[in-house]
Design an enzyme around this catalytic site. Structure first.
Site, PDB file in Angstrom:
ATOM      1  N   ASP A  83       1.018  -1.184  -0.216  1.00 45.17           N
ATOM      2  CA  ASP A  83       0.132  -0.038   0.090  1.00 45.17           C
ATOM      3  C   ASP A  83       0.998   1.285  -0.034  1.00 45.17           C
ATOM      4  O   ASP A  83       2.122   1.057  -0.332  1.00 45.17           O
ATOM      5  CB  ASP A  83      -0.870  -0.006   1.245  1.00 45.17           C
ATOM      6  CG  ASP A  83      -2.389   0.641   0.845  1.00 45.17           C
ATOM      7  OD1 ASP A  83      -2.291   1.852   0.517  1.00 45.17           O
ATOM      8  OD2 ASP A  83      -3.366   0.149   0.905  1.00 45.17           O
TER       9      ASP A  83
ATOM     10  N   HIS B  47       1.647   1.327  -3.240  1.00 40.53           N
ATOM     11  CA  HIS B  47       0.710   2.199  -3.948  1.00 40.53           C
ATOM     12  C   HIS B  47       1.273   3.670  -3.901  1.00 40.53           C
ATOM     13  O   HIS B  47       0.292   4.439  -4.234  1.00 40.53           O
ATOM     14  CB  HIS B  47      -0.532   1.854  -3.323  1.00 40.53           C
ATOM     15  CG  HIS B  47      -1.453   0.478  -3.517  1.00 40.53           C
ATOM     16  ND1 HIS B  47      -2.294   0.169  -2.859  1.00 40.53           N
ATOM     17  CD2 HIS B  47      -0.677  -0.351  -4.560  1.00 40.53           C
ATOM     18  CE1 HIS B  47      -2.361  -1.032  -3.421  1.00 40.53           C
ATOM     19  NE2 HIS B  47      -1.715  -1.188  -4.366  1.00 40.53           N
TER      20      HIS B  47
END
Ligand code: NAG
Ligand code: NAG
Ligand code: NAG
Ligand code: NAG
Ligand code: NAG
Length: 430
Positions: free
Chosen positions: A216, A239
């Site tokens: 993430d 991410h």
């Protein structure tokens, strides 16, 4: 002059009052080491070192909530392990008494959380793999809260397979986080969902020389953040270098003076990323991402002011009465690398819906910059010195609505080929 005996009494009293204390955390094989630590901590809240010794594998089978500290250093030189089985942790997280984090520091002054540079020791193992393999997202604990601290250091910490979110500095001031390592890497198809690296909320923080492999955001800068500097980092698999999400449920955002520089983004879904929810309010200003190398990255630069929940219907339009978080003075400077093409059917590990949560309607799959701007709320956004190459060798494209922003963004604002403008090429790149 003769010193009175009273002087010596006072002097030795002052000496004792200032003495530094060291507490070695005890360990008993096969038992939870948390209760003995918690019982002793009230005696070590000032001018103390709390030492998890090298050579010991501590069982942290229940969460640790540290008391309010002043001038305290927690040193993790031994290995720490969470419970290995998922239901045990879920039962603790589900209880109303759970603080939210497995390790929490809240409040206090001059607090240091320090691991070790010894590669064999100082690892905190959360056994996240079992959670990832089962796609288990119920009652997951966050890792480390370092909240509302005034003057703090997080250094040389090493996290091995965290279940989810790693470090949060929300509400703190004056924090230096460096030389930390997060290894949230799956050895199977199970994706390390929500294993964010640093969640930076608060003011006056420097993050540097951190190594983050996760699933993430590498860093995520939250509402209220001011003067955050993140530099010299390696981020892989996650991410992006993210601001937000801001403005959820109409929240008023206030984010200012953020500098993210000298970062390698390797096989990450996004490079630089900003997201604010449709219907938010407030302002995010003076945010710079510079000197970013991207390798195998599908979305090197991505801004959306219109983040919405796919589950509740179609994407709202970027016009009209609805409010939005305003954005100003965003700079993306010196970005170079390879863009990962997204052929039809491209799937990243976190994609569990159709279309994928990161899908962008109308994108070509070779989009080096996507500006999903809300009309009349974005000012002075610029991309300068961009050197992208698609892995396929095909030309790269951009998405930009010229009606949403009137200033020169550094490339021709269109849904089409990436064509740099004069403003996109700086004569003094550094
Ligand atoms: C705390 O320190 C006091 C004074 O040295 C001692 O009597 C007491 O046992 C200590 N408490 C714990 C829990 O270690
Ligand atoms: C802050 O804590 C560190 C130990 O973590 C200590 O060495 C230092 O003296 C403290 N600073 C102040 C100003 O007390
Ligand atoms: C400490 O934990 C890490 C991560 O689980 C592991 O790789 C390492 O071998 C452990 N160190 C020792 C000395 O057992
Ligand atoms: C913008 O942010 C940077 C830190 O990244 C800071 O040094 C600078 O003073 C800020 N500029 C303005 C106009 O606020
Ligand atoms: C967005 O605008 C288009 C064209 O004006 C309209 O057809 C569509 O229904 C709108 N979508 C939403 C979600 O409001």
């Amino acid at each position: 002059m003769l010193l009175s005996p009273l002087f010596f009494v006072l002097a030795s009293y002052v000496y004792i009052a200032q003495a530094w204390k060291v507490f070695e955390v005890p360990h008993v094989d096969g038992q939870d080491d948390t209760p003995a630590l918690l019982a002793a901590l009230p005696n070590y809240t000032v001018d103390s070192t709390i030492l998890f010794k090298k050579g010991v594998k501590y069982n942290i089978l229940t969460p640790i909530t540290f008391p309010l500290f002043t001038n305290v250093e927690v040193r993790i030189e031994g290995n720490l392990t969470y419970p290995t089985d998922v239901p045990t942790i879920q039962a603790i997280v589900g209880a109303s008494s759970f603080s939210g984090h497995w390790f929490s520091f809240t409040g206090g002054t001059n607090v240091t959380l320090r691991g070790t540079t010894d590669p064999q020791w100082g690892w905190v193992d959360a056994h996240g793999q079992a959670w990832w393999d089962a796609m288990e997202q119920t009652n997951r604990p966050h890792g480390w809260a370092f909240r509302k601290i005034n003057g703090g250091v997080i250094r040389d910490m090493k996290l091995w397979k965290p279940i989810a979110w790693s470090f949060s500095t929300s509400g703190s001031n004056n924090i230096h986080a460096f030389n930390n390592k997060i290894v949230a890497v799956s050895n199977s198809q199970g994706f390390p969902f929500n294993t964010d690296g640093f969640s930076a909320g608060g003011t006056n923080m420097l993050f540097e020389n951190n190594w983050i492999q996760n699933g993430d955001d590498c860093i995520t800068v939250g509402n209220g953040a001011k003067n955050i500097h993140f530099r010299n980092a390696y981020c892989e698999g996650g991410h992006g270098l993210s601001i937000g999400s801001l403005g959820k449920g109409g929240q008023v955002a206030d984010v200012q003076n953020i500098l993210i520089e000298n970062v390698v983004m390797k096989s990450s879904l996004y490079g630089a990323r900003f997201k604010s929810w449709t219907g938010g309010q407030g302002l995010a200003r003076n945010i710079t991402w510079k000197d970013i190398a991207f390798i195998d990255v599908p979305f090197p630069i991505y801004i959306t002011q219109n983040y919405w929940d796919q589950g509740i219907g179609p994407k709202p339009n970027n016009t009209g009465e609805i409010t939005n978080t305003r954005i100003e003075d965003f700079t993306f400077k010196n970005f170079a690398g390879t863009l990962k093409d997204r052929p039809v059917g491209y799937i990243e590990g976190s994609c569990i819906s159709d279309p994928c949560w990161y899908d962008v309607e109308g994108a070509t799959g070779r989009d080096v910059a996507i500006f999903d701007l809300y009309h009349d709320t974005a000012k002075n956004i610029r991309v300068q010195n961009l050197l992208p190459k698609a892995q396929s060798g095909l030309p790269v494209t951009v998405m930009c609505d010229p009606q949403a922003i009137t200033t020169d963004v550094g490339f021709r604002c269109q849904n089409g080929l990436w064509i740099p403008t004069r403003a996109g090429i700086s004569l003094r790149p550094w």
